[in-house]
Design a protein around this motif. Structure first.
Motif, PDB file in Angstrom:
ATOM      1  N   ILE A 463       0.037  -1.372  -0.255  1.00 50.12           N
ATOM      2  CA  ILE A 463       0.215  -0.172  -0.175  1.00 50.12           C
ATOM      3  C   ILE A 463       0.856   1.799  -0.179  1.00 50.12           C
ATOM      4  O   ILE A 463       0.865   1.958  -1.039  1.00 50.12           O
ATOM      5  N   ALA A 464       1.549   1.325   0.826  1.00 50.09           N
ATOM      6  CA  ALA A 464       3.018   2.871   1.062  1.00 50.09           C
ATOM      7  C   ALA A 464       3.543   2.168  -0.111  1.00 50.09           C
ATOM      8  O   ALA A 464       3.544   4.078  -0.874  1.00 50.09           O
ATOM      9  N   GLU A 465       3.769   1.509  -1.096  1.00 51.55           N
ATOM     10  CA  GLU A 465       4.331   1.468  -2.358  1.00 51.55           C
ATOM     11  C   GLU A 465       3.492   2.294  -3.106  1.00 51.55           C
ATOM     12  O   GLU A 465       3.903   3.170  -4.013  1.00 51.55           O
ATOM     13  N   GLU A 466       2.366   2.405  -3.110  1.00 50.56           N
ATOM     14  CA  GLU A 466       1.777   2.536  -4.266  1.00 50.56           C
ATOM     15  C   GLU A 466       0.729   4.003  -3.874  1.00 50.56           C
ATOM     16  O   GLU A 466       1.221   4.836  -4.951  1.00 50.56           O
ATOM     17  N   THR A 467       0.465   3.851  -2.899  1.00 49.97           N
ATOM     18  CA  THR A 467       0.441   5.725  -2.518  1.00 49.97           C
ATOM     19  C   THR A 467       1.684   6.025  -3.202  1.00 49.97           C
ATOM     20  O   THR A 467       1.313   7.408  -3.351  1.00 49.97           O
ATOM     21  N   LEU A 468       3.104   5.980  -2.129  1.00 51.75           N
ATOM     22  CA  LEU A 468       4.140   6.868  -2.770  1.00 51.75           C
ATOM     23  C   LEU A 468       4.410   7.374  -4.532  1.00 51.75           C
ATOM     24  O   LEU A 468       3.976   7.924  -4.722  1.00 51.75           O
ATOM     25  N   THR A 469       3.667   6.292  -4.891  1.00 53.39           N
ATOM     26  CA  THR A 469       3.416   6.132  -6.486  1.00 53.39           C
ATOM     27  C   THR A 469       3.256   7.062  -6.731  1.00 53.39           C
ATOM     28  O   THR A 469       2.786   7.844  -7.849  1.00 53.39           O
ATOM     29  N   LEU A 470       1.515   7.563  -6.798  1.00 54.57           N
ATOM     30  CA  LEU A 470       0.422   8.074  -7.007  1.00 54.57           C
ATOM     31  C   LEU A 470       1.145   9.868  -6.443  1.00 54.57           C
ATOM     32  O   LEU A 470       0.598  10.288  -6.788  1.00 54.57           O
ATOM     33  N   THR A 471       1.530  10.203  -4.666  1.00 56.42           N
ATOM     34  CA  THR A 471       1.897  11.196  -4.943  1.00 56.42           C
ATOM     35  C   THR A 471       3.194  11.752  -4.735  1.00 56.42           C
ATOM     36  O   THR A 471       3.292  13.131  -4.769  1.00 56.42           O
ATOM     37  N   GLY A 472       4.040  10.880  -5.230  1.00 57.49           N
ATOM     38  CA  GLY A 472       5.398  11.182  -5.213  1.00 57.49           C
ATOM     39  C   GLY A 472       5.536  11.838  -3.501  1.00 57.49           C
ATOM     40  O   GLY A 472       5.355  11.440  -2.524  1.00 57.49           O
ATOM     41  N   TYR A 473       7.165  12.759  -3.836  1.00 55.20           N
ATOM     42  CA  TYR A 473       7.692  12.454  -2.185  1.00 55.20           C
ATOM     43  C   TYR A 473       8.453  14.523  -2.546  1.00 55.20           C
ATOM     44  O   TYR A 473       8.533  14.025  -4.066  1.00 55.20           O
ATOM     45  N   PHE A 474       8.758  14.759  -1.364  1.00 61.67           N
ATOM     46  CA  PHE A 474       9.704  15.899  -2.109  1.00 61.67           C
ATOM     47  C   PHE A 474      10.897  16.019  -2.164  1.00 61.67           C
ATOM     48  O   PHE A 474      11.216  15.297  -1.006  1.00 61.67           O
ATOM     49  N   SER A 495      12.497  11.244 -19.698  1.00 59.46           N
ATOM     50  CA  SER A 495      13.578  12.375 -19.469  1.00 59.46           C
ATOM     51  C   SER A 495      13.747  11.842 -18.435  1.00 59.46           C
ATOM     52  O   SER A 495      13.687  12.189 -16.892  1.00 59.46           O
ATOM     53  N   GLN A 496      15.902  12.574 -17.332  1.00 61.57           N
ATOM     54  CA  GLN A 496      15.472  12.661 -16.435  1.00 61.57           C
ATOM     55  C   GLN A 496      15.566  14.306 -16.132  1.00 61.57           C
ATOM     56  O   GLN A 496      14.948  14.878 -16.358  1.00 61.57           O
ATOM     57  N   ARG A 497      15.040  13.978 -14.304  1.00 62.21           N
ATOM     58  CA  ARG A 497      14.404  14.809 -14.102  1.00 62.21           C
ATOM     59  C   ARG A 497      15.631  16.239 -13.551  1.00 62.21           C
ATOM     60  O   ARG A 497      16.037  15.584 -12.515  1.00 62.21           O
ATOM     61  N   LYS A 498      14.814  17.229 -13.837  1.00 64.25           N
ATOM     62  CA  LYS A 498      15.967  18.630 -13.824  1.00 64.25           C
ATOM     63  C   LYS A 498      15.136  19.509 -12.269  1.00 64.25           C
ATOM     64  O   LYS A 498      13.929  19.894 -12.884  1.00 64.25           O
ATOM     65  N   GLY A 499      15.323  20.025 -11.293  1.00 59.47           N
ATOM     66  CA  GLY A 499      14.670  20.717 -11.156  1.00 59.47           C
ATOM     67  C   GLY A 499      14.244  19.843  -9.550  1.00 59.47           C
ATOM     68  O   GLY A 499      14.329  18.520  -9.288  1.00 59.47           O
ATOM     69  N   ILE A 500      13.689  20.030  -8.823  1.00 57.17           N
ATOM     70  CA  ILE A 500      13.234  19.476  -7.544  1.00 57.17           C
ATOM     71  C   ILE A 500      11.595  19.075  -8.063  1.00 57.17           C
ATOM     72  O   ILE A 500      11.617  19.317  -9.291  1.00 57.17           O
ATOM     73  N   ARG A 501      11.373  18.083  -7.269  1.00 53.72           N
ATOM     74  CA  ARG A 501       9.900  16.821  -7.036  1.00 53.72           C
ATOM     75  C   ARG A 501       9.410  17.239  -5.841  1.00 53.72           C
ATOM     76  O   ARG A 501       9.463  18.123  -4.695  1.00 53.72           O
ATOM     77  N   LEU A 502       8.175  17.534  -6.356  1.00 57.26           N
ATOM     78  CA  LEU A 502       7.175  18.237  -5.173  1.00 57.26           C
ATOM     79  C   LEU A 502       6.024  17.046  -5.068  1.00 57.26           C
ATOM     80  O   LEU A 502       5.670  15.934  -6.138  1.00 57.26           O
ATOM     81  N   GLN A 503       5.714  16.891  -3.344  1.00 61.73           N
ATOM     82  CA  GLN A 503       4.321  15.520  -3.864  1.00 61.73           C
ATOM     83  C   GLN A 503       3.288  16.875  -3.487  1.00 61.73           C
ATOM     84  O   GLN A 503       2.868  17.588  -3.017  1.00 61.73           O
ATOM     85  N   THR A 504       2.538  15.975  -3.780  1.00 67.07           N
ATOM     86  CA  THR A 504       0.469  16.410  -5.103  1.00 67.07           C
ATOM     87  C   THR A 504       0.004  15.608  -4.005  1.00 67.07           C
ATOM     88  O   THR A 504      -0.015  14.595  -4.594  1.00 67.07           O
ATOM     89  N   GLY A 505      -0.740  15.351  -3.351  1.00 64.12           N
ATOM     90  CA  GLY A 505      -1.466  14.839  -2.848  1.00 64.12           C
ATOM     91  C   GLY A 505      -1.152  14.579  -1.543  1.00 64.12           C
ATOM     92  O   GLY A 505       0.272  14.345  -0.441  1.00 64.12           O
TER      93      GLY A 505
END
Length: 513
Positions: A463-474, A495-505
């Motif tokens: 459950i944690a793995e899938e929810t983390l996939t859906l919401t992402g993390y910072f 492509s490779q992500r440039k810049g910060i990653r945001l949690q949404t949800g």
């Protein structure tokens, strides 16, 4: 006429499965649901917008830091000398003990003193007959008044519990209530009020920081810092505390709005839990910080406070943040880089709270499990709509509801509450766009623990793995190249992500408590 009985999608295991939904009520949109839809369309991340009550006064963060105080007194005056030793910055607050006029009680000239000038001032204060009544005060929580006369609530002992980006977070170890009135004559009512105020033990699970805003998430703080740095504006002058997590909110308002002193004289206090641990992973030190912020609104003890209030705030509302960082560079800043660009910080936020319905439990010394009563059955789930409206404002989408209460019982208690909650979510989902609906998963954790064939921890991991996939993390930096190569080998063509990653949800979990 009822709409066709729909199918609902719930999160289960590693994927989405479909099962039959419950009958829905007529699709009429009350105001709370309309507001829910608008908030969903407008707010898609919890970058900068933190939900607070519209009727409350916003609490501004200070532009300068005072982290130590000495208090001198005479029969007619109090002198509070505030200091920031590392910056060589000092301020003086004069409080009259003879007037009840709030506008004339406190004098703050706003003058910054040097170390030499403050020594001379302290010598002249003592020469005038004033004595040092409290030395080494760690923080001022604010002002409080009961039946007559004001008191100052002070933190006189502290213990560091975490270090984030070079900012210390402290646990309150000792406090003191200092009367502004000189040797006041207290009535029985005043004494009872003081005793009740002191019943709140501030030395248990209360935390603060002078330089880091622990009322907000790391993601929100870093994004605000970055935006302010890009605009070249003050980093803290326009910031506001998240007031629902500030437990000394009224004491600060009494100080800033009542006696009208500057925000630098007080600090915001949160209730919950803060701890930091160091792990060694393949010889590399990694620090894990856990911050749990408990809402002061509709708060209460177990059994006595349940469900939701008319404004949509739930009992036992807790925002839990897990921060992971390395210490190659302690600061949030990278040397010779942009401000707040240290990629060694990442965070994930969860939410828990009582089921947002009108329900209660009558406590009894006889019944080990008090009966659960649904006090009001709202056909439009207005208060639940307001609650999820708040979550959309604070965290964006998707919202994943993980309900851990019992689903099968001989005599319905928790299961009846779960059925009503499920029906409410399905009703609200009628008014949300496709792809933005509230995801609901009911998993009877108590039943699973009793089943030897089920591995509870393994199910929670899935459950944690899938929810983390859906919401992402910072993550405060670009994607690691090694992660990019792993994704490519797994068939991910992004492509490779440039810049910060945001949690949404957010994942919103609840048990019966």
């Amino acid at each position: 006429m009822l709409p066709e009985k729909p199918k609902r999608q719930i999160l289960l295991g590693a994927g989405l499965v479909e099962d039959e939904g419950v009958p829905l009520k007529p699709a009429k949109s009350p105001p709370a649901v309309v507001a829910l839809v608008w908030s969903l369309l407008i707010h898609t991340t919890f970058l900068l917008d933190a939900m607070s009550s519209d009727t409350e006064h916003p609490l501004l963060r200070p532009t300068v830091i005072l982290n130590g105080f000495d208090i001198y007194e005479s029969k007619t005056q109090l002198y509070i000398v505030g200091s920031n030793e590392s910056e060589g910055y000092y301020r003086v607050l004069r409080i009259s003990r003879t007037t009840s006029d709030l506008k004339r009680m406190v004098e703050d000239d706003g003058v910054s003193h040097s170390r030499e000038s403050i020594r001379q001032l302290a010598t002249s204060i003592q020469a005038s007959g004033m004595k040092l009544v409290v030395a080494g005060v760690c923080a001022i929580l604010g002002f409080v008044r009961f039946t007559k006369g004001y008191y100052i609530s002070l933190v006189t002992g502290r213990r560091p519990v975490a270090l984030l980006g070079g900012h210390h977070v402290y646990h309150v170890e000792d406090t003191r209530l200092l009367s502004i009135t000189y040797r006041p004559e207290r009535s029985d009512v005043e004494e009872r009020c003081i005793a009740r105020f002191r019943n709140v033990d501030l030395t248990k699970n209360f935390y603060y920081s002078h330089t880091y805003d622990i009322t907000h998430t790391l993601q929100r703080n870093v994004c605000m810092w970055r935006n302010c740095a890009q605009r070249g504006s003050s980093q803290t002058g326009e910031w506001k505390y998240h007031s629902m997590f500030v437990w000394n909110y009224q004491l600060i308002c009494n100080a800033t709005q009542g006696v009208e002193i500057g925000t630098e004289w007080t600090i915001a206090l949160i209730h919950g839990y803060v701890d930091q641990s160091k792990l060694s992973i393949f010889g590399r030190d990694v620090y894990i910080t856990l911050i749990a912020r408990r809402s002061r609104i509709f708060a209460g003890v177990r059994y006595l406070k349940r469900g939701v209030n008319s404004a949509g705030y739930v009992a036992n509302d807790v925002e839990t943040e897990q921060i992971i960082n390395t210490m190659e560079v302690t600061s949030f800043d990278m040397p010779y880089g942009r401000p707040f660009s240290n990629p060694g910080y990442s965070a994930y936020v969860q939410h828990r709270g009582s089921i947002p319905l009108f329900w209660s439990q009558e406590t009894s010394g006889i019944a080990p499990k008090p009966p659960i009563e649904i006090n009001v059955r709202d056909p439009y789930f207005v208060e639940a709509g307001r609650h999820f409206d708040s979550l959309f404002h604070r965290y964006g989408t998707p919202i994943i509801v993980l309900s851990l209460i019992k689903t099968k019982e001989r005599a319905k208690r928790e299961s009846a509450l779960g059925e009503e909650f499920s029906e409410g979510i399905h009703y609200l989902n009628q008014f949300l766009p496709r792809g933005k609906k509230i995801r609901y998963l009911a998993w009877d954790m108590s039943r699973a623990k009793k089943n030897r064939q089920e591995d509870v921890l393994a199910i929670l991991e899935v459950i944690a793995e899938e929810t983390l996939t859906l919401t992402g993390y910072f993550h405060n930096g670009s994607e690691l190249y090694s992660n990019y190569l792993k994704r490519r080998s797994a068939g991910d063509t992004r492509s490779q992500r440039k810049g910060i990653r945001l949690q949404t949800g957010i994942v919103r979990s609840n048990c019966i408590d």
